[in-house]
Design an enzyme around this catalytic site. Structure first.
Site, PDB file in Angstrom:
ATOM      1  N   CYS A 152      44.329 -41.489  26.601  1.00  0.00           N
ATOM      2  CA  CYS A 152      45.048 -40.696  27.610  1.00  0.00           C
ATOM      3  C   CYS A 152      44.033 -40.021  28.516  1.00  0.00           C
ATOM      4  O   CYS A 152      44.112 -38.834  28.779  1.00  0.00           O
ATOM      5  CB  CYS A 152      45.992 -39.688  26.959  1.00  0.00           C
ATOM      6  SG  CYS A 152      45.157 -38.503  25.885  1.00  0.00           S
ATOM      7  N   CYS A 180      44.166 -43.986  14.373  1.00  0.00           N
ATOM      8  CA  CYS A 180      44.038 -42.564  14.741  1.00  0.00           C
ATOM      9  C   CYS A 180      45.454 -42.089  15.024  1.00  0.00           C
ATOM     10  O   CYS A 180      45.903 -42.043  16.163  1.00  0.00           O
ATOM     11  CB  CYS A 180      43.157 -42.425  15.982  1.00  0.00           C
ATOM     12  SG  CYS A 180      41.481 -42.987  15.683  1.00  0.00           S
ATOM     13  N   ASP A 191      44.465 -45.945  19.107  1.00  0.00           N
ATOM     14  CA  ASP A 191      44.819 -44.942  20.129  1.00  0.00           C
ATOM     15  C   ASP A 191      43.736 -43.881  20.001  1.00  0.00           C
ATOM     16  O   ASP A 191      43.881 -42.910  19.260  1.00  0.00           O
ATOM     17  CB  ASP A 191      46.220 -44.383  19.816  1.00  0.00           C
ATOM     18  CG  ASP A 191      46.707 -43.421  20.886  1.00  0.00           C
ATOM     19  OD1 ASP A 191      46.462 -43.691  22.069  1.00  0.00           O
ATOM     20  OD2 ASP A 191      47.335 -42.407  20.529  1.00  0.00           O
ATOM     21  N   LYS A 215      53.247 -42.656  17.819  1.00  0.00           N
ATOM     22  CA  LYS A 215      53.182 -44.116  17.962  1.00  0.00           C
ATOM     23  C   LYS A 215      53.415 -44.793  16.611  1.00  0.00           C
ATOM     24  O   LYS A 215      54.038 -45.853  16.541  1.00  0.00           O
ATOM     25  CB  LYS A 215      51.848 -44.538  18.589  1.00  0.00           C
ATOM     26  CG  LYS A 215      51.690 -43.990  20.002  1.00  0.00           C
ATOM     27  CD  LYS A 215      50.414 -44.420  20.669  1.00  0.00           C
ATOM     28  CE  LYS A 215      50.207 -43.675  21.975  1.00  0.00           C
ATOM     29  NZ  LYS A 215      49.791 -42.256  21.800  1.00  0.00           N
ATOM     30  N   ALA A 238      47.668 -39.327  13.993  1.00  0.00           N
ATOM     31  CA  ALA A 238      48.394 -38.043  14.053  1.00  0.00           C
ATOM     32  C   ALA A 238      48.625 -37.580  15.498  1.00  0.00           C
ATOM     33  O   ALA A 238      47.776 -37.817  16.343  1.00  0.00           O
ATOM     34  CB  ALA A 238      47.585 -36.987  13.315  1.00  0.00           C
ATOM     35  N   PRO A 239      49.756 -36.958  15.777  1.00  0.00           N
ATOM     36  CA  PRO A 239      50.823 -36.555  14.853  1.00  0.00           C
ATOM     37  C   PRO A 239      51.829 -37.653  14.514  1.00  0.00           C
ATOM     38  O   PRO A 239      52.828 -37.376  13.858  1.00  0.00           O
ATOM     39  CB  PRO A 239      51.508 -35.417  15.616  1.00  0.00           C
ATOM     40  CG  PRO A 239      51.312 -35.760  17.059  1.00  0.00           C
ATOM     41  CD  PRO A 239      49.979 -36.438  17.144  1.00  0.00           C
ATOM     42  N   GLY A 240      51.596 -38.871  14.963  1.00  0.00           N
ATOM     43  CA  GLY A 240      52.409 -39.971  14.458  1.00  0.00           C
ATOM     44  C   GLY A 240      53.487 -40.481  15.406  1.00  0.00           C
ATOM     45  O   GLY A 240      54.340 -41.272  14.987  1.00  0.00           O
ATOM     46  N   ASP A 286      44.293 -40.732   9.683  1.00  0.00           N
ATOM     47  CA  ASP A 286      43.743 -39.692  10.559  1.00  0.00           C
ATOM     48  C   ASP A 286      42.751 -38.903   9.726  1.00  0.00           C
ATOM     49  O   ASP A 286      42.914 -38.766   8.519  1.00  0.00           O
ATOM     50  CB  ASP A 286      44.825 -38.763  11.115  1.00  0.00           C
ATOM     51  CG  ASP A 286      44.351 -38.089  12.402  1.00  0.00           C
ATOM     52  OD1 ASP A 286      44.735 -38.551  13.499  1.00  0.00           O
ATOM     53  OD2 ASP A 286      43.583 -37.107  12.308  1.00  0.00           O
TER      54      ASP A 286
HETATM   55  N1  SAM Z   1      48.217 -41.854  18.063  1.00  0.00           N
HETATM   56  C1  SAM Z   1      48.592 -40.446  18.022  1.00  0.00           C
HETATM   57  C2  SAM Z   1      50.044 -40.322  18.446  1.00  0.00           C
HETATM   58  O1  SAM Z   1      50.533 -41.142  19.213  1.00  0.00           O
HETATM   59  O2  SAM Z   1      50.710 -39.367  18.011  1.00  0.00           O
HETATM   60  C3  SAM Z   1      47.653 -39.599  18.841  1.00  0.00           C
HETATM   61  C4  SAM Z   1      46.219 -39.758  18.401  1.00  0.00           C
HETATM   62  S1  SAM Z   1      45.072 -38.675  19.156  1.00  0.00           S
HETATM   63  C5  SAM Z   1      44.819 -39.444  20.684  1.00  0.00           C
HETATM   64  C6  SAM Z   1      43.586 -39.062  18.313  1.00  0.00           C
HETATM   65  C7  SAM Z   1      43.576 -38.707  16.843  1.00  0.00           C
HETATM   66  O3  SAM Z   1      42.388 -39.298  16.291  1.00  0.00           O
HETATM   67  C8  SAM Z   1      43.505 -37.233  16.471  1.00  0.00           C
HETATM   68  O4  SAM Z   1      44.622 -36.877  15.703  1.00  0.00           O
HETATM   69  C9  SAM Z   1      42.215 -37.102  15.657  1.00  0.00           C
HETATM   70  O5  SAM Z   1      42.347 -36.220  14.561  1.00  0.00           O
HETATM   71  C10 SAM Z   1      42.000 -38.521  15.182  1.00  0.00           C
HETATM   72  N2  SAM Z   1      40.614 -38.923  14.854  1.00  0.00           N
HETATM   73  C11 SAM Z   1      39.471 -38.614  15.516  1.00  0.00           C
HETATM   74  N3  SAM Z   1      38.428 -39.214  14.926  1.00  0.00           N
HETATM   75  C12 SAM Z   1      38.903 -39.920  13.878  1.00  0.00           C
HETATM   76  C13 SAM Z   1      38.306 -40.745  12.876  1.00  0.00           C
HETATM   77  N4  SAM Z   1      36.978 -40.957  12.839  1.00  0.00           N
HETATM   78  N5  SAM Z   1      39.111 -41.310  11.953  1.00  0.00           N
HETATM   79  C14 SAM Z   1      40.446 -41.093  11.969  1.00  0.00           C
HETATM   80  N6  SAM Z   1      41.059 -40.315  12.879  1.00  0.00           N
HETATM   81  C15 SAM Z   1      40.304 -39.742  13.825  1.00  0.00           C
END
Ligand code: SAM
Length: 461
Positions: A376, A246, A326, A252, A248-250, A270
Site C-alpha cells: 500500500c 504477512c 502483502d 485478506k 494481520a489483521p487478516g 505474522d
Molecule cells: N495482509 C494484511 C491484511 O490485509 O489485513 C495486512 C498486512 S500489513 C501490510 C504487513 C504485516 O506484516 C504486519 O502485520 C506486520 O506485523 C507483518 N510483518 C512484518 N514483518 C514480518 C515478518 N518478517 N514475518 C511475518 N510478518 C511480518
C-alpha cells in the site's frame, strides 16, 4: 478538493518522493510539467479520504443483494434517528467485483472552525476523516476549562509535535470537524487508569461517511477496494493450500478463505503475537474455519528438512498452491494521511526486508503455483523495482495478467517493458483528479480514487 494542504512529510522524504515521480522515464513520456503536476496532485489526494467507502460483503454467508438491503436498513437507523428525516443511504454494487459494496463519502463540506480546539494525533485525525468519533487515547491537547458537553473544534497535529496534556498548540495542524466533548479535561488527562471510549462525539465532520461501528459485523467488512482486488487476483480455489505470509489483521486472509468457500487451508503468518489474535478474531467473526494462524517470522518459514511434514511453520519447500506476500511497506499510499513523521531511512528500510520475504515466498510455492505481491505504498523501490529485481533473480517466475484489472498500469522508471507494465496494477489516486466530483461516473471514479496500492502476479514455472 484542497481544503487542507497536501500530506505533510519531512523535507527529504518529499524530495525523495518527488524524484520518484519526476524520474527520467516519466519526464520523457509526459514532460516535466506533467510529471510535476501529477506529483502535486498525489500529495493533496493523500491527505483527503477516498470518495467511496468500500465494504467487502460476506457472500460466502449471504447473497450480496440481501447484505446490501440489510446494510442500508442498519445504517439508516443509525444515521437518521427520527423517521421524519429523509432517509436513504446510497449503496452501490461494483460491476466487476461480486463481493463489494460502495458508499459515497460526502465532503469536504463547508464546515467552519469556530470553537476552542481539541488536538488529536494524525492517526486519530485520519480516522475522523473516515467517519469515526474521537476516542480518548487519540486526544493530545484540550482547552484548559473544557467540560463534558462543550462544543469543540477538532484539529489534527500534522507533525507529531504537540505535547500530551497541552492546553493549546500553535504548530502545523488541520481542522477535521466540530464535535461535543463527552468528558471534562480532567477525565482525559488526570486519571489513574488510561481513559477509554469516545472523547469527542463528532457532530459536524468535514467528511460525512457512515460509522460502521458494530454494524453487521459478520456480513460487512470494511476493506479498501484495492485490498479486495488482491484476493480476486490471487484466485484461490476450494481445496487448495494457501499461504498468507504477512497476514494481520487478516482482512485478506479472511477474503481468501471466503473465496474458497472455506474449503481447503489458509495458513496465516505474522510476526506479532497480538496481531495473530486479531486474525483469529476476524476469522471467527466471519465464520471461517479453514484459517490456521501462527505467530512466526516469515523470513524463516522454510524448513531445512524438506521431507518433514509439520502442521505449522516452518514448512518444507513447495508446500503451497498459492502465496500472498502483502508486504510490510512504507504505507505512503494510505488515505487520508495528513502527516507522516517517518524518516527517509525508515522509508528506505523496506526494500531489503521485502526481498528477504520474497525469497521465502518463491521457495514455499509449488511449481505451477501463483504468487501475488502487494503493497500500500507509491514508491518505485517497493513496487516496480521489486518486480524488475524478482524477474531478474528468479528465472522461474513470469508475470501474469490480473483479473480484475481496474487500476492503472505500472509506473515508468524501473526499466520494465511496456508489456510488463501493462501486467501490473497500480492504484494511483492522483489520476482520478480530473474525473469530477462525487457525481463522477461509477465505477471508474471509485476504481481510481482509492488508496495508493500496487499488485503484481507471478506464475512459478
Ligand atoms: N495482509 C494484511 C491484511 O490485509 O489485513 C495486512 C498486512 S500489513 C501490510 C504487513 C504485516 O506484516 C504486519 O502485520 C506486520 O506485523 C507483518 N510483518 C512484518 N514483518 C514480518 C515478518 N518478517 N514475518 C511475518 N510478518 C511480518
Amino acid at each position: 478538493m484542497s481544503v487542507f494542504p497536501g500530506i505533510s512529510l519531512k523535507p527529504d522524504v518529499t524530495e525523495f518522493l518527488k524524484s520518484v515521480f519526476l524520474n527520467n522515464e516519466v519526464i520523457a513520456a509526459v514532460g516535466r510539467e506533467g510529471a510535476e503536476s501529477r506529483f502535486q496532485k498525489l500529495l493533496i489526494c493523500l491527505s483527503h479520504p477516498p470518495s467511496y467507502t468500500c465494504v467487502r460483503a460476506s457472500t460466502h454467508l449471504t447473497p450480496l443483494e440481501e447484505i446490501r438491503h440489510k446494510l442500508g436498513e442498519e445504517l439508516r437507523k443509525k444515521t437518521f434517528k427520527s423517521s421524519a428525516e429523509d432517509s436513504t443511504v446510497q449503496i452501490f454494487t461494483h460491476p466487476q467485483i461480486p463481493d463489494v459494496l460502495l458508499l459515497p463519502v460526502d465532503g469536504p463540506r463547508p464546515v467552519k472552525q469556530l470553537h476552542p480546539e481539541v488536538v488529536v494525533g494524525a492517526q486519530c485525525g485520519s480516522a475522523v476523516l473516515r467517519g469515526a468519533h474521537v476516542f480518548v487515547p487519540g486526544i493530545i491537547a484540550s482547552p484548559k476549562y473544557m467540560k463534558a458537553g462543550d462544543v469543540v473544534s477538532v484539529v489534527s497535529d500534522l507533525e507529531a509535535k504537540c505535547t500530551r496534556g497541552a492546553k493549546s498548540f500553535l504548530g502545523k495542524k488541520a481542522f477535521v470537524g466540530n464535535g461535543v466533548a463527552e468528558l471534562d479535561r480532567s477525565g482525559i488527562f488526570c486519571t489513574d487508569e488510561p481513559a477509554k471510549g469516545i472523547g469527542v462525539r463528532m457532530v459536524e465532520p468535514l467528511y460525512l461517511s457512515p460509522s460502521f461501528d458494530g454494524v453487521l459485523p459478520s456480513l460487512a467488512f470494511l476493506q479498501n477496494l484495492p485490498s479486495v482486488v488482491v484476493g480476486h487476483v490471487l484466485g484461490p480455489r476450494p481445496g487448495e493450500r494457501i499461504l498468507d505470509m504477512c497476514a494481520a489483521p487478516g482482512g485478506k486472509t479472511c477474503h481468501i478463505a471466503a473465496l474458497m468457500g472455506d474449503q481447503g487451508e489458509v495458513v496465516a503468518l505474522d510476526k506479532i503475537q497480538n496481531k495473530i489474535e486479531r486474525v483469529l478474531q476476524n476469522a471467527q467473526m466471519l465464520h471461517l474455519r479453514s484459517i490456521k494462524a501462527y505467530c512466526f517470522n516469515s523470513i524463516k518459514a522454510v524448513s531445512s528438512d524438506s521431507t518433514q511434514e509439520t502442521e505449522g511453520p516452518p514448512f518444507p519447500p513447495e508446500s503451497f498452491d498459492r502465496v500472498l506476500l502483502d508486504a510490510p511497506c512504507s504505507g505512503l499510499g494510505q488515505r487520508p494521511n495528513m502527516g507522516c513523521a517517518w524518516s527517509l531511512k525508515e522509508i528506505r528500510s523496506y526494500q531489503p526486508l521485502q526481498r528477504k520475504l520474497f525469497h521465502t515466498a518463491v521457495r514455499l510455492l509449488k511449481k505451477g503455483g501463483i504468487l501475488v505481491y502487494s503493497t500500500c505504498t507509491v514508491t518505485l523501490a517497493e513496487n516496480e523495482e521489486q518486480v524488475a529485481w524478482a524477474l531478474d533473480s528468479f528465472p522461474c517466475l513470469t508475470l501474469q495478467p490480473q483479473e480484475p484489472h481496474i487500476g492503472a498500469e505500472g509506473m515508468l522508471g524501473a526499466g520494465l517493458s511496456p508489456e510488463q507494465l501493462r501486467l501490473l496494477q497500480r492504484f494511483s489516486p492522483e489520476l482520478s483528479w480530473d474525473q469530477g466530483g462525487i457525481e463522477g461516473p461509477l465505477p471508474s471514479r471509485a476504481d481510481r480514487d482509492t488508496i495508493g496500492f500496487f499488485i503484481a502476479k507471478f506464475l512459478k514455472n
